[in-house]
Scaffold this motif. Structure first.
Motif, PDB file in Angstrom:
ATOM      1  N   ASP A  93       0.857  -1.193   0.000  1.00 48.20           N
ATOM      2  CA  ASP A  93       0.000   0.000   0.000  1.00 48.20           C
ATOM      3  C   ASP A  93       0.887   1.235   0.000  1.00 48.20           C
ATOM      4  OD1 ASP A  93      -2.365   1.411  -0.069  1.00 48.20           O
ATOM      5  OD2 ASP A  93      -3.213   0.425   1.687  1.00 48.20           O
ATOM      6  N   PHE A  94       0.316   2.365  -0.401  1.00 47.46           N
ATOM      7  CA  PHE A  94       1.083   3.600  -0.468  1.00 47.46           C
ATOM      8  C   PHE A  94       0.154   4.792  -0.304  1.00 47.46           C
ATOM      9  CE2 PHE A  94      -0.022   2.107  -4.677  1.00 47.46           C
ATOM     10  CZ  PHE A  94      -0.512   3.230  -5.331  1.00 47.46           C
ATOM     11  N   TRP A  95       0.739   5.997  -0.211  1.00 46.91           N
ATOM     12  CA  TRP A  95       0.015   7.253   0.032  1.00 46.91           C
ATOM     13  C   TRP A  95      -0.800   7.180   1.322  1.00 46.91           C
ATOM     14  CZ3 TRP A  95      -2.346   8.088  -5.500  1.00 46.91           C
ATOM     15  CH2 TRP A  95      -1.321   8.343  -6.403  1.00 46.91           C
ATOM     16  N   LEU A  96      -0.260   6.536   2.342  1.00 53.13           N
ATOM     17  CA  LEU A  96      -0.964   6.350   3.609  1.00 53.13           C
ATOM     18  C   LEU A  96      -0.625   7.459   4.604  1.00 53.13           C
ATOM     19  CD1 LEU A  96      -0.241   2.546   4.055  1.00 53.13           C
ATOM     20  CD2 LEU A  96      -2.407   3.573   3.330  1.00 53.13           C
ATOM     21  N   SER A  97      -1.577   7.731   5.490  1.00 53.73           N
ATOM     22  CA  SER A  97      -1.332   8.634   6.614  1.00 53.73           C
ATOM     23  C   SER A  97      -0.591   7.846   7.694  1.00 53.73           C
ATOM     24  CB  SER A  97      -2.652   9.152   7.182  1.00 53.73           C
ATOM     25  OG  SER A  97      -3.370   8.081   7.777  1.00 53.73           O
ATOM     26  N   LYS A  98      -0.072   8.542   8.686  1.00 53.91           N
ATOM     27  CA  LYS A  98       0.626   7.877   9.784  1.00 53.91           C
ATOM     28  C   LYS A  98      -0.314   6.926  10.523  1.00 53.91           C
ATOM     29  CE  LYS A  98       3.678   8.833  13.665  1.00 53.91           C
ATOM     30  NZ  LYS A  98       4.385   9.869  14.429  1.00 53.91           N
ATOM     31  N   ALA A  99      -1.546   7.373  10.791  1.00 53.20           N
ATOM     32  CA  ALA A  99      -2.523   6.528  11.492  1.00 53.20           C
ATOM     33  C   ALA A  99      -2.850   5.277  10.681  1.00 53.20           C
ATOM     34  CB  ALA A  99      -3.791   7.327  11.784  1.00 53.20           C
ATOM     35  N   SER A 100      -3.004   5.430   9.377  1.00 56.09           N
ATOM     36  CA  SER A 100      -3.334   4.288   8.511  1.00 56.09           C
ATOM     37  C   SER A 100      -2.201   3.274   8.453  1.00 56.09           C
ATOM     38  CB  SER A 100      -3.656   4.752   7.092  1.00 56.09           C
ATOM     39  OG  SER A 100      -4.833   5.503   7.080  1.00 56.09           O
ATOM     40  N   VAL A 101      -0.972   3.761   8.353  1.00 53.85           N
ATOM     41  CA  VAL A 101       0.146   2.831   8.242  1.00 53.85           C
ATOM     42  C   VAL A 101       0.329   2.056   9.543  1.00 53.85           C
ATOM     43  CG1 VAL A 101       2.141   4.270   8.928  1.00 53.85           C
ATOM     44  CG2 VAL A 101       2.406   2.562   7.157  1.00 53.85           C
ATOM     45  N   ILE A 102       0.117   2.696  10.676  1.00 55.93           N
ATOM     46  CA  ILE A 102       0.221   2.000  11.962  1.00 55.93           C
ATOM     47  C   ILE A 102      -0.828   0.895  12.043  1.00 55.93           C
ATOM     48  CG2 ILE A 102      -0.122   2.248  14.463  1.00 55.93           C
ATOM     49  CD1 ILE A 102       1.190   5.055  14.153  1.00 55.93           C
TER      50      ILE A 102
END
Length: 110
Positions: A93-102
């Motif tokens: 996945d890519f273009w993620l926010s910090k909250a989403s990646v966590i």
């Protein structure tokens, strides 16, 4: 002076040309890599965070800079500018926010 500037090619563009992915090349820094995450690590780029799975070469470590097609799904070549080495990653996945990646990394890191 303008003539000289016009012909300068950014370093990232040279790496992208070497990888054959000029249009999709991105630059980012590894901000998370843990042995408990089944080969998955996180890169922070200007467009957000990317989750990548390492497939070939030496796995990049936290703080290393990579260039490649990690803003497009699937198997992508990358170049580690810190070590001067090529590798392969699977882009989860890519273009993620910090909250989403966590949140998304929780399923790989157990």
């Amino acid at each position: 002076m303008k003539q000289v500037i016009r012909y300068l090619i950014p370093v990232n563009a040279l790496f992208a040309i070497a990888l054959g992915t000029v249009a999709q090349a991105a630059t980012g820094m590894v901000v998370f890599n843990s042995s408990g995450c089944r080969g998955h690590f996180v890169v922070e780029a200007a467009s957000g965070f990317a989750i990548l799975e390492w497939f070939g070469g030496n796995a990049p470590q936290k703080g290393e800079v990579i260039v490649g097609g990690f803003e497009e799904f699937g198997m992508q070549p990358i170049y580690n500018t810190t070590l001067g080495q090529e590798g392969q990653v699977w882009v989860e996945d890519f273009w993620l926010s910090k909250a989403s990646v966590i949140k998304k990394m929780e399923r790989f890191c157990r």
